[in-house]
Design a protein around this motif. Sequence first.
Motif, PDB file in Angstrom:
ATOM      1  N   GLY A   1       4.632   6.696   6.192  1.00 50.23           N
ATOM      2  CA  GLY A   1       5.727   5.372   6.502  1.00 50.23           C
ATOM      3  C   GLY A   1       7.015   5.486   5.558  1.00 50.23           C
ATOM      4  O   GLY A   1       7.554   5.539   5.328  1.00 50.23           O
ATOM      5  N   ILE A   2       6.754   6.832   5.135  1.00 49.44           N
ATOM      6  CA  ILE A   2       8.562   7.128   4.202  1.00 49.44           C
ATOM      7  C   ILE A   2       8.338   7.718   5.351  1.00 49.44           C
ATOM      8  O   ILE A   2       8.371   9.304   5.034  1.00 49.44           O
TER       9      ILE A   2
ATOM     10  N   ASP B   1       4.239   5.139  -5.379  1.00 51.35           N
ATOM     11  CA  ASP B   1       4.221   4.971  -6.947  1.00 51.35           C
ATOM     12  C   ASP B   1       3.286   6.126  -7.460  1.00 51.35           C
ATOM     13  O   ASP B   1       3.940   6.934  -9.163  1.00 51.35           O
ATOM     14  N   ALA B   2       2.230   6.017  -6.969  1.00 52.64           N
ATOM     15  CA  ALA B   2       1.714   6.876  -7.843  1.00 52.64           C
ATOM     16  C   ALA B   2       1.973   8.557  -7.973  1.00 52.64           C
ATOM     17  O   ALA B   2       1.668   9.501  -8.942  1.00 52.64           O
ATOM     18  N   ILE B   3       2.553   8.585  -7.203  1.00 56.41           N
ATOM     19  CA  ILE B   3       2.759  10.404  -6.839  1.00 56.41           C
ATOM     20  C   ILE B   3       4.106  10.658  -7.683  1.00 56.41           C
ATOM     21  O   ILE B   3       4.234  11.659  -8.527  1.00 56.41           O
TER      22      ILE B   3
ATOM     23  N   ASP C   1       0.617  -1.127  -0.083  1.00 56.78           N
ATOM     24  CA  ASP C   1       0.206   0.252   0.455  1.00 56.78           C
ATOM     25  C   ASP C   1       0.765   1.100  -0.048  1.00 56.78           C
ATOM     26  O   ASP C   1       0.638   2.215  -0.554  1.00 56.78           O
ATOM     27  N   ILE C   2       1.822   0.744   0.869  1.00 54.87           N
ATOM     28  CA  ILE C   2       2.681   2.006   1.315  1.00 54.87           C
ATOM     29  C   ILE C   2       3.534   2.179  -0.466  1.00 54.87           C
ATOM     30  O   ILE C   2       3.306   3.912  -1.252  1.00 54.87           O
TER      31      ILE C   2
ATOM     32  N   ALA D   1      10.221   1.596  -5.205  1.00 60.66           N
ATOM     33  CA  ALA D   1      10.382   0.893  -4.921  1.00 60.66           C
ATOM     34  C   ALA D   1      10.542   1.690  -3.727  1.00 60.66           C
ATOM     35  O   ALA D   1      11.121   1.841  -3.021  1.00 60.66           O
ATOM     36  N   LEU D   2      10.440   0.203  -2.722  1.00 62.42           N
ATOM     37  CA  LEU D   2      10.559   0.149  -1.524  1.00 62.42           C
ATOM     38  C   LEU D   2      11.854  -0.695  -0.987  1.00 62.42           C
ATOM     39  O   LEU D   2      11.925  -1.517  -1.031  1.00 62.42           O
ATOM     40  N   THR D   3      12.376   0.419  -0.540  1.00 60.15           N
ATOM     41  CA  THR D   3      13.763  -0.242   0.444  1.00 60.15           C
ATOM     42  C   THR D   3      13.354  -0.780   1.713  1.00 60.15           C
ATOM     43  O   THR D   3      11.930  -0.696   2.624  1.00 60.15           O
TER      44      THR D   3
END
Length: 513
Positions: free
Chosen positions: A494-495, A416-418, A410-411, A438-440
């Motif tokens: 979350g980021i 990615d959309a932004i 979800d995060i 990409a989510l590290t």
Amino acid sequence: MSHQLVIVLDFGGQYNQLIARRVREQGVYCEVKPYTTPLADLKAMDPIGIVFTGGPDSVYLDGSPKVDPAIFTWGVPILGICYGCQLMAHLLGGKVVPAQQDAAREYGKTETGFDTECRLFRGLPQTGITWMSHGDYMERAPQGFALTARSAACPNAAIADESRGFYGVQFHPEVEHTQNGTDMIHNFLFEVCHAAGDWTMEDYKRTAVQALRDKIGDGRVLLALSGGVDSSVAAALLAEAVGEQLTCVFVDHGLLRKNEGDEVEAAFSERAVNFVRVDAQDRFLIRLAGVDEPERKRKIIGEEFIRVFEEEARKVGAVDYLAQGTIYPDVIESGAGDAAVIKSHHNVGGLPDCVEFKEIVEPLRLLFKDEVRRLGRELGLPGHLVDRQPFPGPGLAIRVIGDVTRDKLDILREADAIFREEMASAGEDRRLSQFFAALTNLRSVGVMGDGRTYDYALALRAVTTDDFMTADWARIPYELLDRVSVRLVNEVKGINRVFYDITSKPPATVEFE
Ligand code: XMP
């Protein structure tokens, strides 16, 4: 088919697809055929011209690829490129030898002079750069041939027998480094072969739809729709041809980008097809739980995909045809090489052994990627489906680094959309080949308001590439990166940190896993 045909006779050169594309770009339909195709079969296709491609061999060696010399008495114009030029010279009584001096072996950009009286070079400047790549040397041109281009090392960079319509070039007009190369191909097609330039996507669509109707009759067709460009266009084409005889199974594995599943469904819900959207998100997440090794993730997703598809296929019942979105580069390349497996690609293409069907239909197997996109537009598919960037079969699972959870997905989807939205409004989406977030699995300390955060770092990736075999990281403006970064940390819970990936491929790859 109602249009003219040019045959690109394949001797194993590395640029053969490019030759075919250059011909088609000029509105002339062409197909690549292996050099072993019997002459009678070539004749039956009734081409207006033939192009002999390059190839890695030497024409004077036993066992090197040859053609039936009777091809030269058929009366069809021929353009030989590199090996193809040497082969024509060799078979018509000229002499090709290994280059004795290094200087006669030409590789790379070469200053070349042209005889602009020759139909191949008509209307072009008298000098220009050509791209050479040959270790053999044509010592003597065959009788009846004039020397029509020269470089410092090669007095016969091109040869021509205009009366028979035979042309040979030692260089590669199909590659971008050859100045005016496209014009030379244009001249061969239009001045020599008198092409009508009668190939249009509208015409292709019409003939493809008719051919599918003839083949499928009242049979039933099943297609695994991934939402990628190829399977979407294949679905739209089949829908046009056979309507409700087609069932599209769209496996929503929960690893898609924001709104992607709904967009695919919307595009097909208006068409008269049976569209089955399978919500398999939980299944995939359960199988992926705790798995952090990239290849294991890929394997699990590939297997689970087939399992879900098979289950759905059984519900549909007996089908006559399984449709696949195979495109022309896959066809030309199939069977070629056995390069090391860097990543096992999960593609919907390789489906499945256990579904019962009589035959496979591959309605896009003669189209290049950009032609598939044009066909998609012709069929009325929306731009966001047709112009979409490559998206890996395993989806966001290989863009969540480490183990995959619903929260992380979800995060990533939001982030990615932004990123995509900002890239599009800056116009970068038209310039770049592929970009994504990409989510590290790195978490780090930050401060927000007056409080401490301990959240994920997000990586942004943007690349330019011609073929995805190599890629360069994209130089996007700092201001844009800044806007994206500010929005990401503010809008996506979350980021708290954003990285931009500045590695090319190689040594990195495009995706992170
Ligand atoms: P890599 O990461 O190998 O990616 O440099 C090159 C291109 O291939 C795409 N890619 C995939 N496409 N199934 C696909 O259909 C896959 O499993 C897969 N893995 C990578 C990637 O997005 C890039 O365009």
